[in-house]
Motif scaffolding. Structure first.
Motif, PDB file in Angstrom:
ATOM      1  N   GLY A 191      -1.956 132.511 -45.188  1.00  9.80           N
ATOM      2  CA  GLY A 191      -0.360 131.544 -44.851  1.00  9.80           C
ATOM      3  C   GLY A 191      -1.142 130.025 -44.573  1.00  9.80           C
ATOM      4  N   PRO A 192       0.076 129.387 -44.137  1.00  7.97           N
ATOM      5  CA  PRO A 192      -0.632 128.026 -44.354  1.00  7.97           C
ATOM      6  C   PRO A 192      -1.027 128.242 -42.709  1.00  7.97           C
ATOM      7  CG  PRO A 192       1.960 127.924 -44.002  1.00  7.97           C
ATOM      8  CD  PRO A 192       1.404 129.122 -44.500  1.00  7.97           C
ATOM      9  N   VAL A 193      -2.435 127.329 -42.224  1.00  4.84           N
ATOM     10  CA  VAL A 193      -2.614 126.923 -41.005  1.00  4.84           C
ATOM     11  C   VAL A 193      -1.214 126.039 -39.854  1.00  4.84           C
ATOM     12  CG1 VAL A 193      -4.688 127.163 -41.661  1.00  4.84           C
ATOM     13  CG2 VAL A 193      -3.907 124.925 -40.494  1.00  4.84           C
ATOM     14  N   VAL A 194      -0.044 126.085 -40.426  1.00  9.31           N
ATOM     15  CA  VAL A 194       0.640 124.815 -40.125  1.00  9.31           C
ATOM     16  C   VAL A 194       1.915 125.047 -40.424  1.00  9.31           C
ATOM     17  CG1 VAL A 194       1.539 122.745 -39.437  1.00  9.31           C
ATOM     18  CG2 VAL A 194      -1.362 122.478 -39.203  1.00  9.31           C
TER      19      VAL A 194
ATOM     20  N   ARG B  65       5.344 126.106 -42.522  1.00  9.35           N
ATOM     21  CA  ARG B  65       6.145 125.271 -43.002  1.00  9.35           C
ATOM     22  C   ARG B  65       6.968 124.358 -42.926  1.00  9.35           C
ATOM     23  NH1 ARG B  65       5.373 129.787 -46.444  1.00  9.35           N
ATOM     24  NH2 ARG B  65       2.962 129.607 -48.196  1.00  9.35           N
TER      25      ARG B  65
ATOM     26  N   PHE C 117       7.119 120.970 -42.177  1.00  9.72           N
ATOM     27  CA  PHE C 117       6.360 119.607 -43.013  1.00  9.72           C
ATOM     28  C   PHE C 117       8.006 119.632 -44.321  1.00  9.72           C
ATOM     29  CE2 PHE C 117       2.165 119.072 -42.646  1.00  9.72           C
ATOM     30  CZ  PHE C 117       1.932 120.653 -41.904  1.00  9.72           C
TER      31      PHE C 117
ATOM     32  N   SER D 136       8.820 117.682 -49.302  1.00 12.81           N
ATOM     33  CA  SER D 136       7.716 116.230 -50.203  1.00 12.81           C
ATOM     34  C   SER D 136       6.421 116.698 -49.306  1.00 12.81           C
ATOM     35  CB  SER D 136       7.846 114.583 -50.232  1.00 12.81           C
ATOM     36  OG  SER D 136       8.426 113.968 -48.409  1.00 12.81           O
ATOM     37  N   GLY D 137       6.149 117.214 -48.603  1.00  9.77           N
ATOM     38  CA  GLY D 137       4.963 117.876 -48.355  1.00  9.77           C
ATOM     39  C   GLY D 137       4.232 117.059 -46.724  1.00  9.77           C
ATOM     40  N   GLN D 138       5.343 116.213 -45.946  1.00  5.44           N
ATOM     41  CA  GLN D 138       4.933 115.378 -45.012  1.00  5.44           C
ATOM     42  C   GLN D 138       5.563 115.983 -43.532  1.00  5.44           C
ATOM     43  OE1 GLN D 138       5.579 110.900 -45.667  1.00  5.44           O
ATOM     44  NE2 GLN D 138       6.888 111.530 -47.819  1.00  5.44           N
ATOM     45  N   TRP D 139       4.717 115.090 -42.660  1.00  3.63           N
ATOM     46  CA  TRP D 139       5.303 115.353 -41.331  1.00  3.63           C
ATOM     47  C   TRP D 139       6.791 115.351 -41.392  1.00  3.63           C
ATOM     48  CZ3 TRP D 139       2.492 119.206 -38.497  1.00  3.63           C
ATOM     49  CH2 TRP D 139       1.260 119.198 -38.484  1.00  3.63           C
TER      50      TRP D 139
ATOM     51  N   PRO E 115       5.584 116.242 -36.364  1.00  3.10           N
ATOM     52  CA  PRO E 115       4.150 116.179 -36.555  1.00  3.10           C
ATOM     53  C   PRO E 115       3.691 116.618 -34.984  1.00  3.10           C
ATOM     54  CG  PRO E 115       5.622 113.805 -35.891  1.00  3.10           C
ATOM     55  CD  PRO E 115       6.689 115.053 -35.956  1.00  3.10           C
ATOM     56  N   PRO E 116       2.550 116.407 -34.683  1.00  9.74           N
ATOM     57  CA  PRO E 116       1.972 116.532 -33.551  1.00  9.74           C
ATOM     58  C   PRO E 116       2.639 115.330 -32.752  1.00  9.74           C
ATOM     59  CG  PRO E 116       0.154 115.836 -35.348  1.00  9.74           C
ATOM     60  CD  PRO E 116       1.387 116.129 -36.118  1.00  9.74           C
ATOM     61  N   GLN E 117       1.825 116.298 -31.283  1.00  5.46           N
ATOM     62  CA  GLN E 117       2.360 114.682 -30.608  1.00  5.46           C
ATOM     63  C   GLN E 117       0.811 114.762 -29.573  1.00  5.46           C
ATOM     64  OE1 GLN E 117       5.495 113.070 -29.780  1.00  5.46           O
ATOM     65  NE2 GLN E 117       5.508 114.568 -31.817  1.00  5.46           N
TER      66      GLN E 117
ATOM     67  N   VAL F  47      -0.716 114.796 -49.550  1.00  2.10           N
ATOM     68  CA  VAL F  47       0.292 114.992 -48.890  1.00  2.10           C
ATOM     69  C   VAL F  47      -0.761 115.919 -47.565  1.00  2.10           C
ATOM     70  CG1 VAL F  47       1.996 114.396 -50.840  1.00  2.10           C
ATOM     71  CG2 VAL F  47       1.442 116.854 -49.807  1.00  2.10           C
ATOM     72  N   CYS F  48       0.188 115.771 -46.289  1.00  7.27           N
ATOM     73  CA  CYS F  48       0.129 116.050 -44.854  1.00  7.27           C
ATOM     74  C   CYS F  48       0.089 117.521 -44.874  1.00  7.27           C
ATOM     75  CB  CYS F  48       1.396 115.785 -44.208  1.00  7.27           C
ATOM     76  SG  CYS F  48       1.483 113.555 -44.172  1.00  7.27           S
ATOM     77  N   GLN F  49       0.768 117.458 -46.063  1.00  2.59           N
ATOM     78  CA  GLN F  49       0.784 119.261 -45.933  1.00  2.59           C
ATOM     79  C   GLN F  49      -0.627 119.958 -46.880  1.00  2.59           C
ATOM     80  OE1 GLN F  49       4.279 121.229 -47.526  1.00  2.59           O
ATOM     81  NE2 GLN F  49       4.071 122.939 -46.856  1.00  2.59           N
TER      82      GLN F  49
ATOM     83  N   VAL G 123      -3.676 119.131 -43.516  1.00  7.92           N
ATOM     84  CA  VAL G 123      -3.705 120.426 -42.852  1.00  7.92           C
ATOM     85  C   VAL G 123      -4.574 121.111 -43.197  1.00  7.92           C
ATOM     86  CG1 VAL G 123      -1.759 119.381 -41.140  1.00  7.92           C
ATOM     87  CG2 VAL G 123      -1.353 121.308 -42.257  1.00  7.92           C
ATOM     88  N   GLU G 124      -4.505 121.558 -44.564  1.00  7.29           N
ATOM     89  CA  GLU G 124      -5.603 122.818 -44.976  1.00  7.29           C
ATOM     90  C   GLU G 124      -7.191 122.204 -45.454  1.00  7.29           C
ATOM     91  OE1 GLU G 124      -4.283 126.087 -45.052  1.00  7.29           O
ATOM     92  OE2 GLU G 124      -3.074 125.079 -45.068  1.00  7.29           O
TER      93      GLU G 124
ATOM     94  N   HIS H  93       0.430 110.792 -38.495  1.00  3.18           N
ATOM     95  CA  HIS H  93       0.372 112.192 -38.305  1.00  3.18           C
ATOM     96  C   HIS H  93      -1.050 112.918 -37.532  1.00  3.18           C
ATOM     97  CE1 HIS H  93       3.985 110.956 -36.962  1.00  3.18           C
ATOM     98  NE2 HIS H  93       4.807 110.869 -37.990  1.00  3.18           N
TER      99      HIS H  93
ATOM    100  N   GLU I 160      -3.209 112.017 -35.909  1.00  3.93           N
ATOM    101  CA  GLU I 160      -3.050 112.342 -34.339  1.00  3.93           C
ATOM    102  C   GLU I 160      -3.928 114.560 -34.760  1.00  3.93           C
ATOM    103  OE1 GLU I 160      -2.356 111.929 -31.489  1.00  3.93           O
ATOM    104  OE2 GLU I 160      -2.626 114.117 -31.150  1.00  3.93           O
TER     105      GLU I 160
ATOM    106  N   GLN J   1      -6.853 115.955 -32.530  1.00  3.33           N
ATOM    107  CA  GLN J   1      -6.488 117.388 -31.846  1.00  3.33           C
ATOM    108  C   GLN J   1      -7.491 118.221 -32.612  1.00  3.33           C
ATOM    109  OE1 GLN J   1      -2.174 118.288 -32.362  1.00  3.33           O
ATOM    110  NE2 GLN J   1      -2.069 116.907 -31.015  1.00  3.33           N
TER     111      GLN J   1
END
Lengths: 232, 85
Positions: free
Chosen positions: A133-136, A138, A141, A144-147, A150-152, B9-11, B14-15, B42, B45, B49
């Motif tokens: 599975g993804p590390v962040v 799903r 996002f 379209s896969g953009q944040w 987002p991380p602060q 893309v962002c997703q 991160v991978e 983002h 950032e 991190q």
């Protein structure tokens, strides 16, 4: 150059240069910050001279790393602890032969890996990554896969060391929660400072495998710290 | 433009972060990732991190020996010394 000749030479120096020399030799130059390797070198020298405290200091520095690796290489805690004791004994016996071509850590690791393999109770672990599975998540996002969440930003410029101290319990807790293979790799790389090649050799895994484990472990740590810092 | 179809893309970024930090990306992947970073605060950032996480982990101090361990290793050392002499 004889002392007489030296003094003669000094006497011939213009007064200005003598003053400069005097000033320079009076400045307390800052001591070069000792690196971990320097500390090991110093302790080794003391150990060779018969200093028992130096041995205990070396154990304090490296035992956790050795135990960690031993647990991951053999099947039982008791065997792991024996292997580590054997490693230290092997190190003492070989101390005069250690030429310092590799780091002390690497040398200790090699002794340990040999000891672990010779016990014959090596655990045949499949290198399961521990989770898929993804590390962040799903949900953070958009389609379209953009944040979307987002991380602060965590902190402004601050001393890493101080921050690490205040967070150390959380980092330890987060490390403890990692799947064991991920924890092994993250600690050997990021705590113990071993190279990727050294970790692959010690754990007998491929570079690719090592990277996946490192990726997942580190990502989880980041996530844990993010939660701690008040993020998502 | 041709390369835009391959924009990350962002997703995805991160991978790829660890591969990037390890220098394991191909040149074209690295370039695509860096292009994305230059446009995405983002992910920038996120990368910071990850770097900070690594640095903080690196500051964990080795634990002190417990009294029991001190005793154990002192005994080991002295046994070895007596065998050497």
């Amino acid at each position: 150059m004889g002392l007489h000749a030296y003094l003669h030479l000094l006497g011939g120096l213009p007064g200005l240069w003598l003053n400069i020399l005097a000033v320079i030799s009076a400045i307390p130059w800052p001591r070069r910050r000792t690196s971990a390797a320097d500390e090991d070198t110093e302790l080794l020298a003391r150990l060779r001279a018969g200093d028992e405290e130096a041995f205990l200091a070396l154990v304090a520095r490296h035992n956790a790393m050795l135990l960690r690796l031993a647990y991951s290489l053999v099947s039982s805690q008791a065997v792991a602890e024996e292997v580590v004791q054997d490693t230290w004994l092997g190190a003492l016996r070989g101390i005069d032969r250690f030429a310092g071509r590799s780091s002390l850590k690497t040398w200790l690791l090699r002794i340990l890996v040999n000891r672990a393999r010779s016990t014959g109770v090596a655990e045949h672990r499949s290198v399961a990554v521990g989770d898929a599975g993804p590390v962040v998540d799903r949900s953070r996002f958009d389609a379209s896969g953009q944040w979307m969440s987002p991380p602060q930003h965590w902190i402004e410029d601050s001393d890493d060391r101080l921050l690490a101290e205040s967070l150390s319990d959380h980092i330890h807790a987060a490390l403890d929660e990692l799947p064991s293979r991920q924890r092994d790799v993250v600690m050997l790389r990021d705590v113990d400072g071993l190279s990727s090649a050294e970790v692959c050799e010690a754990l007998n895994i491929s570079e690719g495998n090592q990277r996946v484990l490192l990726h997942r472990g580190r990502s989880r740590l980041r996530q844990a710290l993010e939660s701690e810092m008040g993020g998502c | 433009m041709f390369w835009q179809r391959q924009e990350l893309v962002c997703q995805q970024v991160v991978e790829l972060i660890t591969d990037y930090l390890e220098g394991a990306l191909s040149r074209s992947q690295r370039q695509r990732l860096e292009a994305h970073l230059s446009d995405c605060e983002h992910c920038t950032e996120y990368l910071e991190q990850m770097r900070l996480t690594i640095r903080l982990t690196g500051h964990l101090k080795p634990e002190d020996l417990t009294p029991a361990m001190r005793a154990e290793f002192t005994a080991l050392y002295r046994r070895w010394r007596s065998q050497e002499d």
